[in-house]
Design a protein around this motif. Sequence first.
Motif, PDB file in Angstrom:
ATOM      1  N   MET A  98      56.137  60.242  41.857  1.00  9.65           N
ATOM      2  CA  MET A  98      56.784  60.995  40.774  1.00  9.65           C
ATOM      3  C   MET A  98      56.051  60.632  39.483  1.00  9.65           C
ATOM      4  O   MET A  98      56.587  59.909  38.647  1.00  9.65           O
ATOM      5  CB  MET A  98      58.264  60.631  40.658  1.00  9.65           C
ATOM      6  N   PRO A  99      54.834  61.139  39.332  1.00  4.85           N
ATOM      7  CA  PRO A  99      53.952  60.628  38.277  1.00  4.85           C
ATOM      8  C   PRO A  99      54.580  60.694  36.891  1.00  4.85           C
ATOM      9  O   PRO A  99      55.034  61.746  36.454  1.00  4.85           O
ATOM     10  CB  PRO A  99      52.716  61.529  38.369  1.00  4.85           C
ATOM     11  N   GLY A 100      54.622  59.523  36.247  1.00 10.04           N
ATOM     12  CA  GLY A 100      55.072  59.450  34.860  1.00 10.04           C
ATOM     13  C   GLY A 100      56.561  59.664  34.667  1.00 10.04           C
ATOM     14  O   GLY A 100      57.034  59.751  33.546  1.00 10.04           O
ATOM     15  N   ARG A 204      64.362  63.362  33.034  1.00  7.88           N
ATOM     16  CA  ARG A 204      63.140  63.999  33.529  1.00  7.88           C
ATOM     17  C   ARG A 204      62.922  63.700  35.007  1.00  7.88           C
ATOM     18  O   ARG A 204      62.429  64.539  35.755  1.00  7.88           O
ATOM     19  CB  ARG A 204      61.934  63.619  32.677  1.00  7.88           C
ATOM     20  N   ALA A 205      63.339  62.486  35.458  1.00 11.04           N
ATOM     21  CA  ALA A 205      63.169  62.154  36.882  1.00 11.04           C
ATOM     22  C   ALA A 205      64.079  63.024  37.745  1.00 11.04           C
ATOM     23  O   ALA A 205      63.676  63.517  38.802  1.00 11.04           O
ATOM     24  CB  ALA A 205      63.452  60.679  37.116  1.00 11.04           C
ATOM     25  N   ARG A 210      64.468  67.471  41.612  1.00  9.98           N
ATOM     26  CA  ARG A 210      65.083  68.726  42.012  1.00  9.98           C
ATOM     27  C   ARG A 210      63.994  69.751  42.306  1.00  9.98           C
ATOM     28  O   ARG A 210      64.016  70.448  43.303  1.00  9.98           O
ATOM     29  CB  ARG A 210      65.991  69.213  40.886  1.00  9.98           C
ATOM     30  N   GLN A 211      63.006  69.775  41.403  1.00  7.74           N
ATOM     31  CA  GLN A 211      61.922  70.735  41.594  1.00  7.74           C
ATOM     32  C   GLN A 211      61.120  70.451  42.852  1.00  7.74           C
ATOM     33  O   GLN A 211      60.742  71.356  43.581  1.00  7.74           O
ATOM     34  CB  GLN A 211      60.973  70.659  40.407  1.00  7.74           C
ATOM     35  N   GLU A 212      60.852  69.172  43.075  1.00 11.45           N
ATOM     36  CA  GLU A 212      60.001  68.797  44.203  1.00 11.45           C
ATOM     37  C   GLU A 212      60.810  68.574  45.477  1.00 11.45           C
ATOM     38  O   GLU A 212      60.271  68.157  46.490  1.00 11.45           O
ATOM     39  CB  GLU A 212      59.223  67.517  43.869  1.00 11.45           C
ATOM     40  N   ARG A 213      62.087  68.801  45.404  1.00  9.50           N
ATOM     41  CA  ARG A 213      62.995  68.627  46.536  1.00  9.50           C
ATOM     42  C   ARG A 213      62.926  67.219  47.118  1.00  9.50           C
ATOM     43  O   ARG A 213      62.859  67.021  48.329  1.00  9.50           O
ATOM     44  CB  ARG A 213      62.718  69.679  47.603  1.00  9.50           C
ATOM     45  N   LEU A 790      70.478  74.750  39.618  1.00  3.26           N
ATOM     46  CA  LEU A 790      71.612  74.011  40.167  1.00  3.26           C
ATOM     47  C   LEU A 790      71.322  73.437  41.551  1.00  3.26           C
ATOM     48  O   LEU A 790      72.154  72.755  42.124  1.00  3.26           O
ATOM     49  CB  LEU A 790      72.843  74.934  40.262  1.00  3.26           C
ATOM     50  N   GLY A 791      70.146  73.782  42.083  1.00  2.62           N
ATOM     51  CA  GLY A 791      69.790  73.251  43.396  1.00  2.62           C
ATOM     52  C   GLY A 791      70.571  73.890  44.536  1.00  2.62           C
ATOM     53  O   GLY A 791      70.653  73.337  45.624  1.00  2.62           O
ATOM     54  N   ILE A 792      71.158  75.072  44.308  1.00  5.39           N
ATOM     55  CA  ILE A 792      71.885  75.753  45.388  1.00  5.39           C
ATOM     56  C   ILE A 792      70.886  76.132  46.480  1.00  5.39           C
ATOM     57  O   ILE A 792      71.166  76.057  47.655  1.00  5.39           O
ATOM     58  CB  ILE A 792      72.659  76.968  44.841  1.00  5.39           C
TER      59      ILE A 792
END
Length: 869
Positions: A98-100, A204-205, A210-213, A790-792
Amino acid sequence: MTTFVYDFTDGNKEMKALLGGKGANLAEMTNLGLPVPPGFTVTTEACQEYLRTGREPDELAEQITAHLERLEKQMGRWLGDPDNPLLVSVRSGGAFSMPGMMETILDVGLTDVSVHGLAAQRGESVHSAWDSYRRLIEMFGRTVCGVPAAEFDQVKRHSDDPKEMVAAYQKIFREHTGREFPQDPREQLDLAVRAVFASWNSERAVLYRRQERIPADLGTAVNVMAMVFGNLGPDSGTGVAFTRDPATGEPGVYGDYLQNAQGEDVVAGIRNTVPLQDLERLDKKSYDELLGHMARLEEHYRDLCDIEFTIEHGRLWMLQTRVGKRTAAAAFVIASQLVDDGLIDADEALARVTGAQLAQLMFPAFEVGAETRPLAHGVGASPGAAVGPIVFDSARATALAAEGQDVILVRRETNPDDLPGMIAAQGILTSRGGKTSHAAVVARGMGKTCVCGAEALQVDADRRELTVDGQVLREGEEISIDGTTGRVYLGAMPVAPSPVVRYFEGELAPNADRLIAAVHRLLTHADARRRLGVHTNADTGADAARARRFGAEGVGLCRTEHMFLGDRRPLVERLILAADDHERDRALAELLPLQQADFEDLFRAMDGAPVTIRLLDPPLHEFLPSLEELAVKVGVAQALGKDPGADLALLTAVRRMHEENPMLGLRGVRLGLVVPGLFAMQIRAIVQAAVAHRDAGGDPRPEIMVPLVGAVQELETVRAEAEQIIAEIGDGLPVRIGTMIEVPRAALTAGEIAQAADFFSFGTNDLTQMGWGFSRDDVEGAFFSRYLELGIFGTSPFESIDRAGIGRMIRIAVDEGRAARPELHIGVCGEHGGDPDSVQFFAEAGLDYVSCSPYRVPIARLEAGRAAI
Ligand code: PEP
Ligand code: MG
């Protein structure tokens, strides 16, 4: 007792879940005998407990003490010692990179006392000791105590004497926290570890995960390592290195080096780095040693590694390694070369590349470095790079394309009427709609660049202009659109065609260069391994022929509706408006030879392979003019006292056909059962085309597919009609009759439906639409972004199959269909058939084939191969 702390000598690279990626790899390097500064890792389990309870596990402090003592002994230095202080770095490191996203605190162990010890040791560079102390107070203040960075920046603007800055920073620290900067180095360490734990849940983490699942409950490990310094003079420095070029995959020496600097200086870009090769001149001994370690690591990891290192007074230290990120091209080249090097076998090479990477390699792209400031942003709906003058309607697009111009068709949104223009255009740009809008789906099907929903554009097709940001662009002005990023640029940017596509087209030999050779090799292996067939969705002979060059083994879906557009529209209008059977039959009779010619083209292109032709699906009113426009026209004529003439009859018909929910209305098999002769005409055209092709010496394999079936009786009715026609004119030619499974009821009654079907093809677009109750034309712009946030779901269910819901229906239908009819042939022809993740699911679910647009055929081949290893 649970072990919460592992020395670097205790772990290995398989322990990523417990030690995080960084910790596991530090342990691996240590045990390989590489020069890693000693240290230890606090496990993710300790972090999980902290996140759960808000407290560190009871045993943690004691275990840290034991490991710290060992570290101090090994280094011959002690944390906080006035003469010989040990300094440590405290770094996060989860199982997934999870860079940075999380925290790092360097130089822990410096205090008002030990800074003097460090300064004395440094001799020449007293300055650097105070600079380290300054950095510690800043990092600690920001990350552990939440002191705003701006406060420290303020000081930096006024002073560059580190000793002075330390005093100023301590004052800031005091003012913000109500306490002195901790002078107990162990307290510093404990608080730093806690801050790293807590950074797992930083805003941010959380967003990144969430984006990278990445699952939210994994926690991070914490690595505590003896500090080494790259900023102690010209014989010191720091750098990053790759065992191969991460951009191209070529072997060689790649990386950057910064003399007399610390790692964060490289990241911050404060000074310019030099290429790693220059290190040979600056410090040959360290350079040679580094190259030796790099070769060792690559052989050990059997993959490209990236490395961070520091040289302290001519002594090389390895601070980090991991299997490195790479471009799509490098992924293919490296996987193939590692097979040549004997490090991995072909199956493993195949596992290391993905369909998504192959997709990236197939799109033309803007030349590197050519980008300027975008004019607008939209959704990258169908990748690629397209450049050309803008046009605002289909007719103009077709006219200019006929003159050889590459145009960009700009619309608010598109509908089936725009199809000729979309075919003619180089790229498509809309100001409304998302990834499953008509424009996006059709463009992807054609492998055409498309940006959708660029909302800043106001498109006025009547005036042939668009306005963006107060700027007016008229027809003919050039723009460039990037279907990968969704960016829209003013003017023409240079584009490079994809060499991989040129290879698929047969324009480049399989050994044209390293990349093509790698793609060729891995696809050949995928073909040898896969059990899943790959067919294509193609409506014309040309598309089918291209798909065949790309490796398609049949046509899995020919959507016949496109054959009803263009010049044939008046005929279709007559069919719909027919006052009696006679008129309707005449219209149908005129359509028949046109359809037959279309199908003959397809049978020729796919000679010897199955061609699945779907009977007409969309609602008939789509072939009539717009209700609003017509109503206005008639209204205006009447108001002016003129006779609206034929327009009035047309309006009545359009009104009659109008539906509030056309997607749930009179389409597919329903249309066939309601409009006499329509399906019969299409079936005749199919059978006659097949017979004609066979008589010409060909080998046609026709399959008739009925859309939108929800009950076996619907299929039985069409089947009976088809069988009659086949018996009458089929001349003994075998014709298979099957159905789409795209209405939930069909999936749930698949056992019954299989009784009347030779094959099933899942229409996952409609199955998703009706399964979720999401209108595929409207939904993305409306609320999908909120659902994603929302990660649905992580990806749109129209893009990647929803395994739990829609996937479950598919499994039920496969099981019940096969139970009722074991020889049932089962495929999928929705958009998901070419989506890499979904292909994996279809292989698991036991389908016989996937069908996708021509450009996705190689991607599906690759993924089907990967699914089989
Ligand atoms: C489907 O619904 O998945 C399908 C292939 O049919 P269409 O997209 O034409 O509705
Ligand atoms: Mg459908």
